[in-house]
Each structure stands twice: as structure tokens, then as C-alpha cells.
Motif scaffolding. Structure first.
Motif, short mmCIF file in Angstrom:
data_model
loop_
_atom_site.label_atom_id
_atom_site.label_comp_id
_atom_site.label_asym_id
_atom_site.label_seq_id
_atom_site.Cartn_x
_atom_site.Cartn_y
_atom_site.Cartn_z
N ALA A 105 -4.10 6.45 -10.99
CA ALA A 105 -2.81 7.12 -11.18
C ALA A 105 -1.75 6.05 -11.40
O ALA A 105 -1.72 5.04 -10.68
CB ALA A 105 -2.48 7.95 -9.94
N PRO A 106 -0.87 6.23 -12.39
CA PRO A 106 0.14 5.21 -12.68
C PRO A 106 0.99 4.85 -11.46
O PRO A 106 1.34 3.69 -11.27
CB PRO A 106 1.00 5.86 -13.78
CG PRO A 106 0.10 6.86 -14.42
CD PRO A 106 -0.83 7.35 -13.34
N MET A 107 1.30 5.83 -10.61
CA MET A 107 2.13 5.54 -9.44
C MET A 107 1.41 4.61 -8.46
O MET A 107 2.03 3.76 -7.83
CB MET A 107 2.54 6.84 -8.74
CG MET A 107 3.41 6.64 -7.52
SD MET A 107 4.88 5.64 -7.82
CE MET A 107 5.91 6.86 -8.62
N THR A 108 0.09 4.77 -8.37
CA THR A 108 -0.67 3.86 -7.50
C THR A 108 -0.59 2.44 -8.03
O THR A 108 -0.30 1.50 -7.28
CB THR A 108 -2.15 4.31 -7.42
OG1 THR A 108 -2.19 5.63 -6.90
CG2 THR A 108 -2.95 3.38 -6.53
N ASN A 109 -0.82 2.26 -9.34
CA ASN A 109 -0.75 0.91 -9.90
C ASN A 109 0.65 0.32 -9.71
O ASN A 109 0.80 -0.84 -9.35
CB ASN A 109 -1.11 0.92 -11.39
CG ASN A 109 -2.62 1.02 -11.61
OD1 ASN A 109 -3.40 0.88 -10.66
ND2 ASN A 109 -3.02 1.27 -12.83
N LEU A 116 7.55 5.39 2.91
CA LEU A 116 8.26 5.96 1.76
C LEU A 116 7.39 5.91 0.50
O LEU A 116 7.30 6.90 -0.23
CB LEU A 116 9.57 5.18 1.52
CG LEU A 116 10.64 5.38 2.59
CD1 LEU A 116 11.80 4.40 2.36
CD2 LEU A 116 11.15 6.81 2.59
N VAL A 117 6.75 4.77 0.28
CA VAL A 117 5.94 4.64 -0.93
C VAL A 117 4.75 5.60 -0.87
O VAL A 117 4.40 6.26 -1.86
CB VAL A 117 5.46 3.17 -1.11
CG1 VAL A 117 4.50 3.06 -2.29
CG2 VAL A 117 6.65 2.25 -1.33
N ALA A 118 4.13 5.71 0.31
CA ALA A 118 2.99 6.62 0.46
C ALA A 118 3.41 8.05 0.16
O ALA A 118 2.71 8.81 -0.52
CB ALA A 118 2.44 6.52 1.88
N SER A 119 4.58 8.39 0.65
CA SER A 119 5.07 9.75 0.47
C SER A 119 5.41 10.04 -1.00
O SER A 119 5.09 11.11 -1.53
CB SER A 119 6.29 9.92 1.38
OG SER A 119 6.95 11.08 1.08
N ILE A 120 6.01 9.06 -1.66
CA ILE A 120 6.32 9.22 -3.09
C ILE A 120 5.02 9.37 -3.88
O ILE A 120 4.89 10.25 -4.74
CB ILE A 120 7.14 8.01 -3.61
CG1 ILE A 120 8.54 8.01 -2.99
CG2 ILE A 120 7.23 8.02 -5.14
CD1 ILE A 120 9.30 6.69 -3.18
N PRO A 170 2.17 14.88 -9.01
CA PRO A 170 1.19 15.90 -9.42
C PRO A 170 -0.20 15.30 -9.63
O PRO A 170 -1.21 15.91 -9.27
CB PRO A 170 1.76 16.42 -10.75
CG PRO A 170 3.22 16.08 -10.72
CD PRO A 170 3.37 14.87 -9.87
N GLU A 171 -0.25 14.10 -10.15
CA GLU A 171 -1.55 13.46 -10.39
C GLU A 171 -2.31 13.25 -9.08
O GLU A 171 -3.52 13.44 -9.00
CB GLU A 171 -1.34 12.14 -11.12
CG GLU A 171 -2.60 11.35 -11.24
CD GLU A 171 -2.93 10.88 -12.64
OE1 GLU A 171 -2.06 10.97 -13.52
OE2 GLU A 171 -4.07 10.44 -12.82
N ALA A 172 -1.59 12.85 -8.03
CA ALA A 172 -2.24 12.65 -6.73
C ALA A 172 -2.76 13.98 -6.20
O ALA A 172 -3.89 14.08 -5.71
CB ALA A 172 -1.25 12.03 -5.75
N LYS A 173 -1.93 15.02 -6.33
CA LYS A 173 -2.36 16.33 -5.82
C LYS A 173 -3.61 16.80 -6.56
O LYS A 173 -4.55 17.31 -5.96
CB LYS A 173 -1.22 17.35 -5.99
CG LYS A 173 0.00 17.05 -5.09
CD LYS A 173 0.96 18.22 -5.13
CE LYS A 173 2.36 17.91 -4.65
NZ LYS A 173 2.51 17.25 -3.38
N ALA A 174 -3.64 16.58 -7.89
CA ALA A 174 -4.80 17.00 -8.68
C ALA A 174 -6.04 16.22 -8.28
O ALA A 174 -7.14 16.78 -8.14
CB ALA A 174 -4.50 16.80 -10.17
N ARG A 175 -5.87 14.93 -8.03
CA ARG A 175 -7.02 14.10 -7.66
C ARG A 175 -7.57 14.49 -6.29
O ARG A 175 -8.79 14.51 -6.07
CB ARG A 175 -6.64 12.61 -7.67
CG ARG A 175 -6.51 12.04 -9.07
CD ARG A 175 -6.01 10.62 -9.08
NE ARG A 175 -5.86 10.15 -10.45
CZ ARG A 175 -6.44 9.05 -10.95
NH1 ARG A 175 -7.19 8.30 -10.20
NH2 ARG A 175 -6.27 8.71 -12.21
N LEU A 176 -6.67 14.80 -5.36
CA LEU A 176 -7.13 15.21 -4.02
C LEU A 176 -7.85 16.55 -4.09
O LEU A 176 -8.89 16.75 -3.46
CB LEU A 176 -5.93 15.29 -3.07
CG LEU A 176 -5.22 13.95 -2.82
CD1 LEU A 176 -3.97 14.14 -1.98
CD2 LEU A 176 -6.16 12.95 -2.15
#
Ligand code: 1HE
Length: 267
Positions: free
Chosen positions: A210-214, A238-242, A247-253
Motif C-alpha cells: 500500500a502506498p501509505m505503508t511505503n 498517529l501514523v498507524a492510525s492514518i 481504504p487500501e488497508a481496509k481492503a487488504r485486512l
């Protein structure tokens, strides 16, 4: 469409070659006749490469042509500089290497042969280092009567500690690829000639995140690691929560919970 997008990497010097390979932008130091010594034109070209990265690029691989990754600073350019000019030159390297370390996408360095002086500083500005067995590391600055100027005194001790760096600079000691792996200079060690393929494999994996993870791994993690613990924990929350709110994180989970995502497998 602007010119940079129409023809990516069009404005690089002859000492650099670049191309897109899938979602990976590959940069090759292409000055083997001078052992990929880093003259100003090449260092500024590295900056142009990062500034002109196409949107489609999700990771970068940097490697070197010929027998060596890089012989470091081009010593033929180290002419009479006064103190102010010396500071300006070193700050130019800092600016360029910060574009790698805190760039838009993760960077993977593929190392072989000499990885010395400014060449090691360049490698250490990348996020992942893959060494072929021929790689060796040195900081000849001490023996040449100069000092590191490309961010090495900040980045190298983070990887190997101040004492090892002092030894390298005071005695001219070199470390082998195997030793570099053991002490944390590289994260991977591969057979001779296998580095670029491994670099592409690793970079391609990175493009699938996910781009946000990178983004968080490049921009937040090193800053959290160097802050005081209380600030670090707060920033991490804060970063974990962001990240988890994307949406990409929710879809992956959801994919994992509904058994569509791969499990963690031991390699
Ligand atoms: C160079 C450079 C260079 C090679 N600047 N021209 N870095 C160093 O102190 C390392 C200096 N280089 C070497 O020790 C060796 O060249 C190598 C071990 C890397 C490779 O050896 P070899 O036998 O394969 O190549 P060579 O015959 O020594 O070099 C081939 C040519 O490249 C030759 O030029 P030619 O015109 O005679 O063919 C060399 O002069 C040239 N060359 N390395 C300029 N570095 C931001 S601060 C960072 C400070 C530093 O990086 S200090 C460390 C500098």
C-alpha cells in the motif's frame, strides 16, 4: 503533458542511464572507465533522476556498470576550494542524497566491487542494499586527508556504529561483502551477477505494498527511531492510525479475514 512526463529521464548526463522496468525505475551509474567516480555532473544527474521520476514509478533500483559500484567522489574535481565552497559542495551532496532517503518511493542499491567513500554514502542513502559477493566497503577519505561529505557520518554509524566507522577511516580497513552483511551494511548477499535480478525482485515486492505503508516506512520510521521515546510512541500511534484508515488497508485486512490474502510463509 509536460516534457518530463513525455520523455522521462531525458535530461540525464552520459554518466547515468535510466529506464522503467514495470513499476520500477532503474538507474545505472554508467561511467565504468572512471569506476563510476561521482563527479558533480553525475551527482546532480542523480537529483534530476529523482525529480523526474514518472508517476508510474513505485520503487527505484540503483546499480553500477563495470567492475565496481562506485569509487566515490571524483578526486580529480577536488581542486582548490575555500571553506565556504567546500561547505556548499558537501551540502549539494546532502540535498541530492536526501532526495533518495526521503524521496517519493523506496530505493534499492545493488552493490558489487568497490563501494567506497562517496559510493558507500550513496548506497547508505538507499533503503535496501543488496551486495554481490565481490562487493567490498572502504572509507579511504581518512587516508586521502579528507573527510566524508555526503552524509556518511550521519548514515553510516546508524548501520554499523561509530567505532567501526572510525576504524575504517583511521586505518583504511576494508570490509568484505560477507562482513558487510553480518554488520548491517547490506541486508542481502547474493552470488556474483545475481544482484540486479534480486534488486528487481525486491523492488517489485515493494511496489505491491500500500502506498501509505511505503510512505510511512520511508518518512516516519527513521524519524520516529531518532526521536525521544514519548514523542516516538505518539508519532507511531498517529501514523498507524492514518495508515489503517486508508481504504487500501481496509481492503487488504478484509481480504485476509475472508481468506483471500496469502499467509505469512517462512522463506
Ligand atoms: C578515479 C577515481 C576517483 C578511479 N576519482 N578518478 N575514492 C577513492 O579514494 C578510491 C579511488 N579509486 C581506487 O582506489 C580504485 O580506482 C578502485 C579500487 C576503485 C578501482 O581500481 P581499478 O584498478 O579497477 O581502477 P583504476 O585503474 O584505479 O582506475 C581507473 C580509472 O578511474 C583511472 O583513471 P585513468 O584515466 O588513469 O584510466 C583512475 O584515476 C580513475 N578513478 N577512482 C577520480 N575516485 C562527498 S565526500 C566523499 C569523499 C570520497 O568519496 S573520498 C574516496 C575517493
Amino acid at each position: 503533458m509536460d516534457a518530463a512526463r513525455a520523455k522521462p529521464f531525458a535530461n540525464l548526463p552520459a554518466s547515468l542511464k535510466a529506464e522503467m522496468n514495470g513499476a520500477v525505475a532503474v538507474l545505472r551509474l554508467a561511467r565504468p572507465q572512471k569506476r563510476n567516480a561521482l563527479n558533480d555532473e553525475t551527482v546532480l544527474g542523480v537529483e534530476q533522476f529523482f525529480l523526474g521520476l514518472p508517476e508510474a514509478a513505485k520503487a527505484v533500483v540503483i546499480h553500477g556498470e563495470g567492475e565496481h559500484f562506485s569509487a566515490g567522489l571524483d578526486l580529480s574535481e577536488l581542486t582548490e576550494r575555500n571553506v565556504a565552497e567546500g561547505v556548499e559542495h558537501s551540502r549539494m551532496w546532502h540535498r541530492v542524497f536526501e532526495r533518495i532517503e526521503f524521496g517519493r518511493v523506496p530505493a534499492v542499491a545493488v552493490l558489487h566491487g568497490a563501494v567506497v567513500g562517496g559510493g558507500l554514502e550513496l548506497a547508505c542513502a538507499c533503503h535496501i542494499r543488496i551486495a554481490e559477493k565481490s562487493a567490498y566497503y572502504a572509507l579511504p577519505e581518512g587516508r586521502r586527508g579528507i573527510f566524508v561529505g555526503g552524509g556518511g557520518s550521519v548514515r553510516i554509524p546508524r548501520l554499523i556504529g561509530v567505532a567501526r566507522m572510525q576504524d575504517m577511516m583511521l586505518t583504511g580497513r576494508t570490509y568484505s561483502a560477507e562482513e558487510g552483511l553480518a554488520m548491517g551494511l547490506s541486508q542481502y548477499l547474493v552470488e556474483q551477477g545475481a544482484g540486479l535480478a534480486k534488486g528487481m525482485e525486491i523492488a517489485t515486492k515493494i511496489t505491491e505494498n500500500a502506498p501509505m505503508t511505503n510512505f510511512a516506512v520511508i518518512h516516519a520510521l527513521p524519524r520516529i527511531a531518532e526521536s525521544d521515546a514519548a514523542s516516538g510512541y505518539m508519532t507511531e500511534s498517529l501514523v498507524a492510525s492514518i495508515a489503517q484508515n486508508e481504504p487500501e488497508a481496509k481492503a487488504r485486512l478484509k481480504d485476509f479475514l475472508e481468506k483471500r490474502a496469502p499467509k505469512v510463509v517462512r522463506e
